[in-house]
Write an enzyme that holds these catalytic residues in place. Structure first.
Site, PDB file in Angstrom:
ATOM      1  N   HIS A   2       0.850  -1.199   0.000  1.00  2.00           N
ATOM      2  CA  HIS A   2       0.000   0.000   0.000  1.00  2.00           C
ATOM      3  C   HIS A   2       0.880   1.241   0.000  1.00  2.00           C
ATOM      4  O   HIS A   2       1.791   1.348   0.808  1.00  2.00           O
ATOM      5  CB  HIS A   2      -0.878  -0.015   1.262  1.00  2.00           C
ATOM      6  CG  HIS A   2      -1.861   1.108   1.329  1.00  2.00           C
ATOM      7  ND1 HIS A   2      -2.113   1.817   2.475  1.00  2.00           N
ATOM      8  CD2 HIS A   2      -2.661   1.646   0.387  1.00  2.00           C
ATOM      9  CE1 HIS A   2      -3.041   2.740   2.240  1.00  2.00           C
ATOM     10  NE2 HIS A   2      -3.382   2.659   0.981  1.00  2.00           N
ATOM     11  N   HIS A   3       0.615   2.141  -0.929  1.00  2.00           N
ATOM     12  CA  HIS A   3       1.285   3.443  -0.948  1.00  2.00           C
ATOM     13  C   HIS A   3       0.239   4.538  -0.789  1.00  2.00           C
ATOM     14  O   HIS A   3      -0.326   5.005  -1.769  1.00  2.00           O
ATOM     15  CB  HIS A   3       2.020   3.672  -2.280  1.00  2.00           C
ATOM     16  CG  HIS A   3       3.245   2.844  -2.448  1.00  2.00           C
ATOM     17  ND1 HIS A   3       3.895   2.721  -3.653  1.00  2.00           N
ATOM     18  CD2 HIS A   3       3.961   2.107  -1.559  1.00  2.00           C
ATOM     19  CE1 HIS A   3       4.954   1.935  -3.498  1.00  2.00           C
ATOM     20  NE2 HIS A   3       5.009   1.543  -2.241  1.00  2.00           N
ATOM     21  N   GLU A   8     -16.000   0.800   1.454  1.00  2.00           N
ATOM     22  CA  GLU A   8     -15.524   1.424   2.697  1.00  2.00           C
ATOM     23  C   GLU A   8     -16.572   2.386   3.267  1.00  2.00           C
ATOM     24  O   GLU A   8     -16.625   2.605   4.476  1.00  2.00           O
ATOM     25  CB  GLU A   8     -14.199   2.165   2.470  1.00  2.00           C
ATOM     26  CG  GLU A   8     -14.324   3.336   1.533  1.00  2.00           C
ATOM     27  CD  GLU A   8     -13.035   4.159   1.363  1.00  2.00           C
ATOM     28  OE1 GLU A   8     -12.088   3.961   2.118  1.00  2.00           O
ATOM     29  OE2 GLU A   8     -13.010   4.995   0.454  1.00  2.00           O
TER      30      GLU A   8
HETATM   31  C1  NOJ Z   1      -8.958   5.538   1.363  1.00  2.00           C
HETATM   32  C2  NOJ Z   1      -8.942   4.260   0.604  1.00  2.00           C
HETATM   33  O1  NOJ Z   1     -10.032   4.197  -0.297  1.00  2.00           O
HETATM   34  C3  NOJ Z   1      -8.987   3.123   1.595  1.00  2.00           C
HETATM   35  O2  NOJ Z   1      -9.094   1.896   0.926  1.00  2.00           O
HETATM   36  C4  NOJ Z   1      -7.763   3.187   2.462  1.00  2.00           C
HETATM   37  O3  NOJ Z   1      -7.833   2.179   3.446  1.00  2.00           O
HETATM   38  C5  NOJ Z   1      -7.647   4.545   3.149  1.00  2.00           C
HETATM   39  N1  NOJ Z   1      -7.797   5.596   2.211  1.00  2.00           N
HETATM   40  C6  NOJ Z   1      -6.310   4.723   3.861  1.00  2.00           C
HETATM   41  O4  NOJ Z   1      -5.296   4.887   2.909  1.00  2.00           O
HETATM   42 CA    CA Z   2     -11.463   6.146  -1.022  1.00  2.00          CA
END
Ligand code: NOJ
Ligand code: CA
Length: 695
Positions: free
Chosen positions: A404-405, A499
């Site tokens: 993850h970046h 999310e």
């Molecule tokens: C928003 C991203 O959509 C989500 O998947 C991620 O966990 C968070 N940002 C943190 O980077």
């Molecule tokens: Ca997002």
């Protein structure tokens, strides 16, 4: 061939009526017609018809430039050329194994009437399911470096249609869709309802985003969008409610300019993205359209053998629902070696390809809110995260970590560090990166949807390809079919994804996933992250009173209805372990397909899609509904005739209901053939997933 025959073969005609020049071209089967017309004073307009019904009524073309100061809206038509193309190509991965690209093209040469010496061309491609057109500026002395202040492209409608729209916004596309007539759009009110979006740059009361879906009273479905968004800002649309007209509203840069262009560009013309109008009298046809992909350039990756569709689990949802944290401070750090090992074990046990790990690197203590330039370096793991040992462990288990970046919007920092970060990934045997752009973009004042960022997203895809890395971008601009050209850019978020189920106010409305295929997904795969199995989100934090608005069976069906070559099983291992029988569908469902049939669809109501597994005889069906329960007839005539299949149905129980009983599902097996018809009952907010295995 005589001139007349040639014109018939090419499908266009040119006539002069009352001092007006009109050029008309038809699609290969004649259903779609585009006419370009030059009026008396030199204004050039185009219009589109579908089976003689108006789709776009006469609408203007042109530009305002800032440098040189010039308005390009009066022209002489100096040339008209046409051609036809009929070819078939194979995507590296996708919904189907081959795609026909069949269109007639009209290239109209325009010379500025004001005497500036500037010339441009408009290239129209007319397909049986719609039209793409773009502007091209050939290398010319009068225009070397130039700045676009505004694009004047219009889309005028024939009536006050129903629209599925979200507020125009320079930084966020994570809204719900609204369904109103054009005249009823109130983008400011819609935006203010969405309290969970962290960063908004709402354009105004009458601006909406694309893809924009329209439904006419005489039964047409129309999608307005763009394809091949490169070196140019995103196009939003400004409404003129009286005139029923939408005009391009390009995203500005920090000082208000829209695009910096030059000729020659890469040795050829400077050009805009394609403006697209997809149209059909069947909603299902819209979902089957390949127009956007066809308007993109072929793959730039000569040997794509390292690009693999994949399913993954991850250290992710537990942060969103408060079990763990991204940051180390506070004592609940999720991405520690022991915890990630558990995910690797779970992935290996259930046959997943990858494990996404968020919060693995130093910087999360102060990543949000202060918006500093130097936050992450993308190569320094937290001390409790032993990446070397985890890489070895994952390898031994046949699983890959996904890195993850999160850039926290500091894109200048990311660009400086990208080479080192990608080399670090390669060293760790990691082949997929999830990027993220939460926060205002640094340099300050640029927008997520502006030209500067559009160029950045392209650079990431290109650089990642040099390192043989696959990309999943979050908070990036809406996708426009560039996965044809950069097939390692597998998916992006660029919409309200799962999310938001955790968001305290609106969450995700049950109808949202029935609109996404008609809007956001028109441009490319989405990392929606389906597969939630626990709907009350107070598992670890009693203040989270919100619930996911779905049934469990619908979560399974989303793996088929929301196409992506990267699919996450988003929930926690402990929540899957309670429903291993249903989890079997997520284990089995493929992420790459030979064929796709859109069986039934109505935006905002329901979607039912069947897909055939790549290189196998098996089919999978996903059917989903909005907040209403309904019955959909699944006609299995797409199966191979004379063969028997075992159907495994994962369906809502009769008592299921997204509000009161979301976990009630039934798994049922039956023998079926191409002659079988199954009535699928979908609960309120529900769905049905079907696996069909040939015996
Ligand atoms: C928003 C991203 O959509 C989500 O998947 C991620 O966990 C968070 N940002 C943190 O980077
Ligand atoms: Ca997002």
């Amino acid at each position: 061939m005589t001139a007349r025959l040639l014109i018939a073969w090419l499908g266009f005609s040119w006539s002069s009526v009352c001092a007006q020049q009109i050029v008309t071209i038809h699609s290969p089967n004649g259903a779609v017609a585009v006419s370009v017309r030059q009026g008396d004073a030199g204004a050039v307009s185009y219009q589109i018809q579908y089976r003689n019904k108006p789709v776009i009524t006469p609408s203007g073309l042109g530009f305002v430039l800032n440098k040189p100061k010039l308005t390009l809206n009066r022209f002489d038509i100096v040339s008209v050329d046409s051609s036809r193309t009929d070819e078939t190509w194979k995507p590296v991965w996708g919904e189907v194994s081959q795609i026909r690209n069949h269109y007639r093209e009209l290239l109209v040469g325009l010379q500025d009437k004001s005497g500036s010496g500037v010339g441009l061309r408009v290239r129209f491609r007319v397909f049986d399911d719609g039209v793409g057109f773009r502007y091209e500026f050939a290398p010319q002395k009068a225009l070397t470096h130039f700045i676009v202040a505004d694009e004047l492209t219009q889309f005028t409608l024939s009536a006050d249609h129903q629209m599925f729209w979200m507020p125009g916004d320079y930084d966020s596309n994570e809204y719900h869709y609204n369904k109103t007539r054009l005249s009823e759009v109130d983008a400011l009110a819609a935006a203010s309802r969405e309290k969970d979006i962290a960063l908004k740059s709402v354009i105004g009361p009458n601006a909406v985003q694309t893809p924009l879906l329209l439904k006419t009273a005489d039964g047409l479905y129309i999608s307005l969008y763009e394809a091949a968004l490169l070196n140019y800002p995103v196009m939003h649309l400004q409404l003129d409610k009286q005139a029923l007209r939408l005009t391009a509203q390009l995203v500005p840069d920090a000082v208000g300019n829209k695009a910096y262009l030059q000729t020659p560009h890469n040795g050829g013309p400077a050009q805009t993205p394609w403006r697209t109008v997809i149209v059909s009298d069947k909603a299902t046809d819209l979902l089957a359209s390949k127009l956007i992909l066809n308007l993109n350039e072929p793959s730039t990756i000569a040997d794509p053998s390292w690009i693999r569709p994949q399913k993954f689990v991850g250290m992710w949802w537990e942060m969103h629902i408060g079990k763990a944290t991204w940051e180390k401070a506070g004592g609940k750090h999720g991405a520690n070696t022991r915890n990630v090992k558990k995910y690797i074990d779970f992935a290996a046990r259930h046959g997943f390809d990858g494990v996404l790990v968020e919060g693995w690197n130093e910087g999360w203590e102060d990543w949000f809110g202060n918006w500093k330039e130097e936050v992450f370096d993308f190569v320094t793991p937290y001390p409790d995260y032993n990446l070397d040992s985890l890489t070895a462990y994952a390898q031994q288990k046949g699983v890959r970590l996904i890195m993850h970046h999160e850039t926290s919007g500091s894109v200048t920092n990311y660009e400086r560090r990208m080479d080192a970060a990608f080399a670090f990934m390669v060293k760790q045997g990691i082949n997929t990166v999830k990027t993220g752009y939460v926060g205002p973009i640094i340099p300050r004042g640029e927008h997520h949807d502006g030209q500067w960022m559009v160029n950045h997203y392209q650079r990431v895809a290109q650089k990642a390809a040099q390192y043989k890395l696959m990309v999943d971008s979050h908070e990036s601009a809406h996708p426009t079919g560039l996965h044809r050209t950069y097939p390692n850019w597998m998916a992006s978020e660029a919409a309200r994804g799962s999310e938001f189920n955790n968001a305290p106010t609106l969450g995700i409305a049950p109808e949202h996933t029935t609109i996404l295929p008609f809007t956001r997904l028109m441009g490319g795969p989405m990392d929606f992250t389906p597969g939630l199995f626990r709907f009350k989100l107070n598992q670890f934090d009693s203040t989270r009173t919100q619930a996911v608005r779905t049934t469990l069976a619908k979560q399974l069906a989303l793996y088929v209805t929301l196409y992506s070559p990267l699919q996450m099983a988003a929930d926690l291992p402990e929540n899957y372990e309670k429903h291993l029988d249903a989890f079997q569908f997520i284990r089995d469902v493929p992420v790459d397909w030979d064929d796709t049939r859109i069986l039934a669809a109505e935006p905002g109501d329901y979607v039912m899609i069947a897909r055939k597994e790549k290189g196998a005889a098996n089919w999978y069906v996903g059917a989903i509904t909005d907040e209403n329960s309904r019955d959909l007839l699944l006609d299995l005539s797409f199966l191979e005739s004379g063969q028997t299949y075992e159907a495994v149905l994962y369906r809502d129980a009769p008592t299921a209901d997204w509000k009161t009983n979301p976990e009630a599902y039934i798994i049922e097996k039956k023998a079926v053939t191409a002659k079988t018809k199954l009535m699928l009952h979908l609960a309120k907010g529900g769905g049905c997933a079907v696996q069909l295995v040939r015996k």
